[in-house]
Scaffold this motif. Structure first.
Motif, short mmCIF file in Angstrom:
data_model
loop_
_atom_site.label_atom_id
_atom_site.label_comp_id
_atom_site.label_asym_id
_atom_site.label_seq_id
_atom_site.Cartn_x
_atom_site.Cartn_y
_atom_site.Cartn_z
N ALA A 9 8.74 10.19 -1.40
CA ALA A 9 8.05 11.47 -1.59
C ALA A 9 8.15 12.31 -0.32
O ALA A 9 8.40 13.52 -0.38
N ILE A 10 7.98 11.68 0.83
CA ILE A 10 8.10 12.40 2.11
C ILE A 10 9.51 12.95 2.26
O ILE A 10 9.70 14.12 2.58
N GLU A 12 7.69 5.71 -4.22
CA GLU A 12 7.28 5.22 -2.92
C GLU A 12 6.92 6.39 -2.02
O GLU A 12 7.54 7.46 -2.09
N CYS A 13 5.97 6.19 -1.16
CA CYS A 13 5.52 7.23 -0.25
C CYS A 13 6.68 7.79 0.57
O CYS A 13 6.82 9.01 0.71
N ILE A 14 7.53 6.92 1.09
CA ILE A 14 8.63 7.38 1.94
C ILE A 14 9.62 8.26 1.16
O ILE A 14 10.18 9.22 1.69
N HIS A 68 0.80 -1.22 0.00
CA HIS A 68 0.00 0.00 0.00
C HIS A 68 0.84 1.28 0.00
O HIS A 68 0.31 2.36 -0.16
N TYR A 69 2.16 1.16 0.16
CA TYR A 69 3.04 2.32 0.07
C TYR A 69 3.89 2.33 -1.19
O TYR A 69 4.69 3.23 -1.38
N THR A 70 3.75 1.32 -2.03
CA THR A 70 4.60 1.23 -3.22
C THR A 70 3.77 1.23 -4.50
O THR A 70 4.15 0.65 -5.50
N GLN A 71 2.66 1.89 -4.49
CA GLN A 71 1.84 2.00 -5.70
C GLN A 71 2.43 3.09 -6.58
O GLN A 71 2.81 4.15 -6.12
#
Length: 87
Positions: A30-31, A26-28, A19-22
């Motif tokens: 982007a953060i 990756e979400c992390i 759910h974080y690697t769509q």
């Protein structure tokens, strides 16, 4: 399922949950791109606290401990670099 295969699956659930690697980012990542170095350190510190805090509340304390360690392991090199730049 082989033990090594099971370990890899569990590691991915901690380090790269689906759910974080769509998509391509990756979400992390982007953060991280939105934060300066000190803010990245603070984010990791907050994540370590969060996962340790609720460790026994979500039904999988080992996985939460692994997630806390994942962020702790990200924190150490960030902190080393941050401190070295200030000496």
């Amino acid at each position: 399922m082989k033990k090594n295969s099971t370990k890899k699956t569990k590691d991915i659930e901690v380090t790269k949950p689906k759910h974080y690697t769509q998509g391509p980012v990756e979400c992390i990542d982007a953060i991280d791109s939105m934060l300066d170095q000190k803010s990245q350190i603070d984010f990791c510190r907050a994540q370590v606290l969060k996962y340790n805090w609720r460790m026994f509340d979500k039904g999988n304390p080992v996985q939460d401990a692994q997630k806390a360690k994942f962020y702790q392991d990200r924190l150490v090199p960030l902190l080393k670099d941050y401190v070295a730049r200030r000496l």
